[in-house]
Enzyme design. Structure first.
Site, PDB file in Angstrom:
ATOM      1  N   HIS A 161       2.716   3.297  -0.960  1.00 58.67           N
ATOM      2  CA  HIS A 161       2.074   2.145  -0.921  1.00 58.67           C
ATOM      3  C   HIS A 161       1.672   1.657   0.721  1.00 58.67           C
ATOM      4  O   HIS A 161       2.310   1.009   1.262  1.00 58.67           O
ATOM      5  CB  HIS A 161       2.735   1.061  -1.487  1.00 58.67           C
ATOM      6  CG  HIS A 161       2.029  -0.305  -1.619  1.00 58.67           C
ATOM      7  ND1 HIS A 161       2.169  -1.322  -2.625  1.00 58.67           N
ATOM      8  CD2 HIS A 161       0.911  -1.033  -1.005  1.00 58.67           C
ATOM      9  CE1 HIS A 161       1.373  -2.291  -2.830  1.00 58.67           C
ATOM     10  NE2 HIS A 161       0.495  -2.074  -1.688  1.00 58.67           N
ATOM     11  N   HIS A 163      -1.629   0.951   3.320  1.00 60.94           N
ATOM     12  CA  HIS A 163      -3.215   0.443   3.270  1.00 60.94           C
ATOM     13  C   HIS A 163      -3.647   1.123   4.518  1.00 60.94           C
ATOM     14  O   HIS A 163      -3.136   0.841   5.749  1.00 60.94           O
ATOM     15  CB  HIS A 163      -3.308  -0.947   3.411  1.00 60.94           C
ATOM     16  CG  HIS A 163      -2.936  -1.702   2.243  1.00 60.94           C
ATOM     17  ND1 HIS A 163      -3.985  -1.812   0.962  1.00 60.94           N
ATOM     18  CD2 HIS A 163      -1.832  -2.257   1.808  1.00 60.94           C
ATOM     19  CE1 HIS A 163      -3.143  -2.402   0.139  1.00 60.94           C
ATOM     20  NE2 HIS A 163      -2.079  -2.565   0.534  1.00 60.94           N
ATOM     21  N   LEU A 164      -4.409   2.378   4.399  1.00 58.89           N
ATOM     22  CA  LEU A 164      -5.077   2.687   5.837  1.00 58.89           C
ATOM     23  C   LEU A 164      -6.505   2.226   6.202  1.00 58.89           C
ATOM     24  O   LEU A 164      -6.761   2.683   7.340  1.00 58.89           O
ATOM     25  CB  LEU A 164      -5.094   4.217   5.265  1.00 58.89           C
ATOM     26  CG  LEU A 164      -3.811   5.220   5.228  1.00 58.89           C
ATOM     27  CD1 LEU A 164      -4.216   6.802   4.964  1.00 58.89           C
ATOM     28  CD2 LEU A 164      -2.950   5.002   6.394  1.00 58.89           C
ATOM     29  N   ASN A 209      -7.914  -0.463  -1.895  1.00 54.03           N
ATOM     30  CA  ASN A 209      -9.001  -1.502  -1.458  1.00 54.03           C
ATOM     31  C   ASN A 209      -9.690  -1.457  -0.331  1.00 54.03           C
ATOM     32  O   ASN A 209      -9.499  -2.287   0.819  1.00 54.03           O
ATOM     33  CB  ASN A 209      -8.051  -2.950  -1.540  1.00 54.03           C
ATOM     34  CG  ASN A 209      -7.000  -2.871  -0.595  1.00 54.03           C
ATOM     35  OD1 ASN A 209      -6.536  -1.970   0.003  1.00 54.03           O
ATOM     36  ND2 ASN A 209      -6.428  -4.022  -0.048  1.00 54.03           N
ATOM     37  N   HIS A 214      -0.275  -4.716  -9.369  1.00 48.29           N
ATOM     38  CA  HIS A 214       0.192  -5.909  -8.228  1.00 48.29           C
ATOM     39  C   HIS A 214       0.234  -7.015  -8.983  1.00 48.29           C
ATOM     40  O   HIS A 214      -0.750  -7.427  -9.618  1.00 48.29           O
ATOM     41  CB  HIS A 214      -0.979  -5.989  -7.128  1.00 48.29           C
ATOM     42  CG  HIS A 214      -1.058  -7.253  -6.172  1.00 48.29           C
ATOM     43  ND1 HIS A 214      -0.873  -7.161  -5.123  1.00 48.29           N
ATOM     44  CD2 HIS A 214      -1.335  -8.633  -6.742  1.00 48.29           C
ATOM     45  CE1 HIS A 214      -1.108  -8.319  -4.649  1.00 48.29           C
ATOM     46  NE2 HIS A 214      -1.367  -9.213  -5.673  1.00 48.29           N
ATOM     47  N   HIS A 271       5.589  -3.839  -5.149  1.00 52.84           N
ATOM     48  CA  HIS A 271       6.308  -4.807  -4.261  1.00 52.84           C
ATOM     49  C   HIS A 271       6.974  -6.210  -4.980  1.00 52.84           C
ATOM     50  O   HIS A 271       6.524  -7.322  -4.677  1.00 52.84           O
ATOM     51  CB  HIS A 271       5.358  -5.304  -3.300  1.00 52.84           C
ATOM     52  CG  HIS A 271       4.050  -5.761  -3.470  1.00 52.84           C
ATOM     53  ND1 HIS A 271       3.560  -6.390  -4.587  1.00 52.84           N
ATOM     54  CD2 HIS A 271       2.705  -5.346  -3.209  1.00 52.84           C
ATOM     55  CE1 HIS A 271       2.378  -6.342  -4.941  1.00 52.84           C
ATOM     56  NE2 HIS A 271       1.743  -5.909  -3.875  1.00 52.84           N
ATOM     57  N   ASP A 294       3.902  -1.258   1.572  1.00 48.19           N
ATOM     58  CA  ASP A 294       2.738  -1.930   1.689  1.00 48.19           C
ATOM     59  C   ASP A 294       2.527  -2.172   3.248  1.00 48.19           C
ATOM     60  O   ASP A 294       1.928  -3.360   3.612  1.00 48.19           O
ATOM     61  CB  ASP A 294       3.170  -3.378   1.220  1.00 48.19           C
ATOM     62  CG  ASP A 294       1.967  -4.300   0.706  1.00 48.19           C
ATOM     63  OD1 ASP A 294       0.786  -3.532   0.941  1.00 48.19           O
ATOM     64  OD2 ASP A 294       2.056  -5.407   0.052  1.00 48.19           O
TER      65      ASP A 294
HETATM   66 ZN    ZN Z   1      -0.072  -5.738  -3.347  1.00 48.86          ZN
END
Ligand code: ZN
Length: 447
Positions: free
Chosen positions: A62, A64-65, A96, A183, A236, A309
Site C-alpha cells: 500500500h 502512494h507514488l 488514485n 478502503h 489499513h 499507506d
Molecule cells: Zn485508504
C-alpha cells in the site's frame, strides 16, 4: 561483472550469525561465520554485519507514488528511492493517480516508470471502478492481462460502497487469482469527518469519523467474500472492533486478509489536540485501546501484514489549517523502525515474525511470492535488507528520500537503521544511503 557481496556475521531472521554471499542476483552461500568462500573475483565487497539482522526485502502492499499527476508531491523515482531507503524491494502503487490507474495503459506506464527507476519492483494496483467513481467496474481483466500483470485492485482513498459493485468485483477477480483491497469507509457516516469520533473530537470540536463506519463495511465485505467464495483484503484496519470482525471471519474460514499501518500501531487521536495537520490521516488515528487491539491482532496473526499507506503531500496541501489539509502521512522510511519499537522491542514479535508481516505475507497477498518475500536461503533471489537493530536515529523529515516532508515522526527517536538493501543482488542502499542504480536505465535516482 556484477559485484559479489559478502555479509559477514549477519543474523538471518534474527537467528544465529552467518556469512551470507550474494552473487549474480541470488544467495549463493549461507555459511558459519568466517567460513564463507569468497570467489576469485575482482569485484567483491565485504560488509561487516556483526549483530545486524538480515531480512527478506520488505514488500509494501500500500504505497502512494503520486505519478502520474502529482509529481510535485512524489514521483515513481523519488517514492521508490524512499522505499529502498526503508528496506523495501517491492511496492504496490495505489491507483488514485491522475489519470486514475483504471486501464491497461496507465498501469503499464507506472510499471515501466518503476523499471526505469530501478530502486524496487513496482506493482501497480488497478482501480476497481472507472475513475474511482464507484459507478462502473474498470477494465479489471485488461489490467490483469497487461504487461503490469495486476493482481491487486483497490479504489483506495475511496470505498467501494455499492454492494453490487463490490460483489461483482469480488467475483470477477476470482478468474485470475486477484484480490480486492477495500478502503473500508462508509461514506454517509463520515461526511465532513476530520478525525476519530470520540472524547477528543468532542473536546476540540472537530467532526468525527466513527469506528462503526469502518467496521460496518468490513462486516459487510467479509460476508460478501464468503457468499461469492472470493478473496478479500482489508486496507489499513484501525479499530478494535475491526480486529474482532476479521478474527471472527477467519475463524469461520472466510478468505480475508488485513493490514495495519505503522502509524496506527503507535499514534493516537490525542495528537489532534495540537491541531497539527501532520496528524490528519484517513482512517484517522484512533484511541489507545484501538492501538493495543491492533498490536494484539498483529501479534496473533489476525492482522496479516503491516502496510505503510505512504501518502506524500506537498507543503501547500499539508501546511494549512486542519480542516483544509489533505489526509495522509509518509511512512516508507520509518515503517520498519515503528514495527521494531512497537512489536519487537516490546517482546511481542520476533524478527522472523517481522519477515512474515513485512515481506512474506504481503508478497503472497499480492501474488509476487515467486520472487519476493522468499526465505533467506541458498538459491533464492537476493532481495534482502540488512538492519542494525541496536542503532537509534532521530527522524529528520527534510533529510528523507521522499519528495514530501509530511512524516509524523519528525524529531522523534526511533530504533533501528536500514544499513543495506539489495534488489536481485544489486545494492540499492549501502551504509544507510541510497545508491543510484546506474545501470537501470535513463532516469535513475537523480531525478
Ligand atoms: Zn485508504
Amino acid at each position: 561483472m556484477t559485484t559479489t557481496y559478502v555479509l559477514r556475521g549477519a543474523r538471518p531472521l534474527g537467528g544465529d550469525a552467518a556469512d551470507v554471499v550474494l552473487s549474480d542476483g541470488v544467495i549463493t552461500q549461507v555459511a558459519a561465520p568466517g567460513t564463507a568462500v569468497v570467489p576469485e573475483s575482482a569485484d567483491v565487497v565485504e560488509i561487516a554485519a556483526d549483530g545486524h539482522v538480515l531480512l527478506p526485502g520488505l514488500v509494501d502492499l500500500h504505497t502512494h507514488l503520486r505519478e502520474p499527476g502529482r509529481e510535485d508531491a512524489e514521483t515513481v523515482a523519488s517514492g521508490t528511492r524512499a522505499a529502498a531507503a526503508g528496506g523495501f524491494t517491492a511496492v504496490h502503487a495505489m491507483a488514485n493517480t491522475s489519470p486514475v490507474a483504471d486501464t491497461a495503459g496507465v498501469v503499464e506506464q507506472v510499471w515501466r516508470l518503476g523499471q526505469e527507476a530501478g530502486w524496487v519492483d513496482v506493482h501497480p494496483v488497478g482501480a476497481v471502478t472507472v475513475g474511482l467513481g464507484g459507478e462502473r467496474l474498470a477494465e479489471l481483466g485488461a489490467m490483469a492481462d497487461s504487461a503490469a500483470r495486476v493482481r491487486v485492485f483497490s479504489d483506495d482513498g475511496k470505498c467501494v460502497h455499492d454492494p453490487i459493485l463490490m460483489r461483482r468485483a469480488l467475483e470477477y477477480v476470482k478468474s485470475f487469482g486477484g484480490v480486492v483491497a477495500q478502503h473500508a469507509q462508509e461514506p454517509r457516516l463520515t461526511e465532513g469527518a476530520q478525525m476519530n469520533e470520540g472524547v477528543v473530537s468532542a473536546e476540540i470540536g472537530l467532526a468525527g469519523w466513527p469506528a462503526v463506519a469502518e467496521e460496518a463495511i468490513i462486516a459487510r465485505d467479509v460476508l460478501l467474500a464468503e457468499h461469492v467464495g472470493s478473496r478479500l483484503h482489508v486496507c489499513h484496519l484501525s479499530t478494535a472492533g475491526s480486529v474482532e470482525i476479521v478474527r471472527w471471519a477467519k475463524g469461520r474460514g472466510i478468505d480475508v486478509t488485513a493490514e495495519v499501518t505503522p502509524h496506527h500501531l503507535i499514534l493516537t487521536d490525542e495528537l489532534a489536540r495540537s491541531y497539527d495537520p501532520t496528524y490528519k490521516v484517513n482512517p484517522p488515528l484512533r484511541t489507545a485501546a484501538d492501538v493495543e487491539a491492533v498490536r494484539a491482532g498483529l501479534a496473533d496473526g489476525t492482522i496479516d501484514i503491516v502496510a505503510t499507506d505512504h501518502a506524500p503531500h506537498t507543503r501547500e496541501d499539508k501546511d494549512c489549517e486542519w480542516g483544509a489539509a489533505a489526509f495522509g502521512m509518509t511512512g516508507l522510511e520509518t515503517a520498519l523502525s515503528v514495527v521494531q519499537a512497537t512489536m519487537v522491542d516490546t517482546g511481542r514479535m520476533t524478527w522472523a515474525d517481522v519477515a512474515r508481516v513485512l515481506s512474506a505475507n504481503p508478497a503472497r497477498i499480492g501474488r509476487i511470492d515467486t520472487t519476493q518475500g522468499r526465505p533467506v536461503a541458498v538459491g533464492e533471489p537476493a532481495n534482502l535488507t540488512l538492519v542494525e537493530p541496536a542503532a537509534t536515529r532521530t527522524v529528520d523529515g527534510a533529510a528523507q528520500a521522499t519528495a514530501s516532508g509530511n512524516t509524523p515522526f519528525a524529531g522523534r527517536d526511533l530504533p533501528g537503521r536500514v544499513v543495506a538493501t539489495f534488489l536481485r543482488g544489486r545494492a540499492t542502499v549501502l551504509d544507510g544511503a541510497p545508491v543510484a542504480p546506474v545501470d537501470a536505465g535513463g532516469r535513475g535516482g537523480a531525478r
